[in-house]
Write an enzyme that holds these catalytic residues in place. Sequence first.
Site, PDB file in Angstrom:
ATOM      1  N   ASP A 186       0.833  -1.199   0.000  1.00 20.79           N
ATOM      2  CA  ASP A 186       0.000   0.000   0.000  1.00 20.79           C
ATOM      3  C   ASP A 186       0.870   1.253   0.000  1.00 20.79           C
ATOM      4  O   ASP A 186       0.500   2.285   0.537  1.00 20.79           O
ATOM      5  CB  ASP A 186      -0.960  -0.005   1.201  1.00 20.79           C
ATOM      6  CG  ASP A 186      -0.252   0.056   2.538  1.00 20.79           C
ATOM      7  OD1 ASP A 186       0.976  -0.192   2.586  1.00 20.79           O
ATOM      8  OD2 ASP A 186      -0.917   0.360   3.545  1.00 20.79           O
ATOM      9  N   GLU A 187       2.031   1.155  -0.618  1.00 21.83           N
ATOM     10  CA  GLU A 187       2.977   2.262  -0.681  1.00 21.83           C
ATOM     11  C   GLU A 187       3.191   2.707  -2.123  1.00 21.83           C
ATOM     12  O   GLU A 187       3.486   1.899  -3.002  1.00 21.83           O
ATOM     13  CB  GLU A 187       4.311   1.872  -0.065  1.00 21.83           C
ATOM     14  CG  GLU A 187       4.219   1.550   1.408  1.00 21.83           C
ATOM     15  CD  GLU A 187       5.529   1.038   1.980  1.00 21.83           C
ATOM     16  OE1 GLU A 187       5.697   1.164   3.194  1.00 21.83           O
ATOM     17  OE2 GLU A 187       6.363   0.509   1.227  1.00 21.83           O
TER      18      GLU A 187
END
Length: 180
Positions: free
Chosen positions: A98-99
């Site tokens: 989720d980066e």
Amino acid sequence: RDENDQRAVTQELMAKAYRDPLTNLPNRLLFQSRLESAITRSERQFRKVAVLFIDLDKFKPINDQFGHIFGDQLLTLIAERLATNLRQTDTLARIGGDEFVALIDISKRESAGRVAEKISTSLQQPFKVHSTQIYISASIDISIFPDDTSTSEELLQKSDEAMYLAKKQPDKSYVYYKKG
């Protein structure tokens, strides 16, 4: 015909090597290459380059509650929305679960903050996956070349370090890396 087949295979391998398979955004490897090129260009043109490290807040509970397929669809929608906040010449990459990271050319340090604010505001609108509305936010950390560091590796590292500071300051949508 063999030449066309070979070209297609080469393009497919390049896509697998340099693109995130879920979002089709550049991956960490391609991002690193573009960052190094941007730094070289920045040095020649006496300009600044900003790296915005965008880490989604509380994505794991959403993924756990609704499942990985749902989470993948949400990540795709998030990538699309993030891209709408950047120029064609900027680079948006997915470097982990989720980066995301954005690479932008800027003339002034404050320009990076304006982009981060724009990203943060756009994420406040709900995402609709199937019939479910999801609200999500992000911690955004900014590091600037040449102000904060002199290498691409350090620039990404400094941005990542600032992310932890941003996570501790939920009242701010973004933070700048601070030396010392």
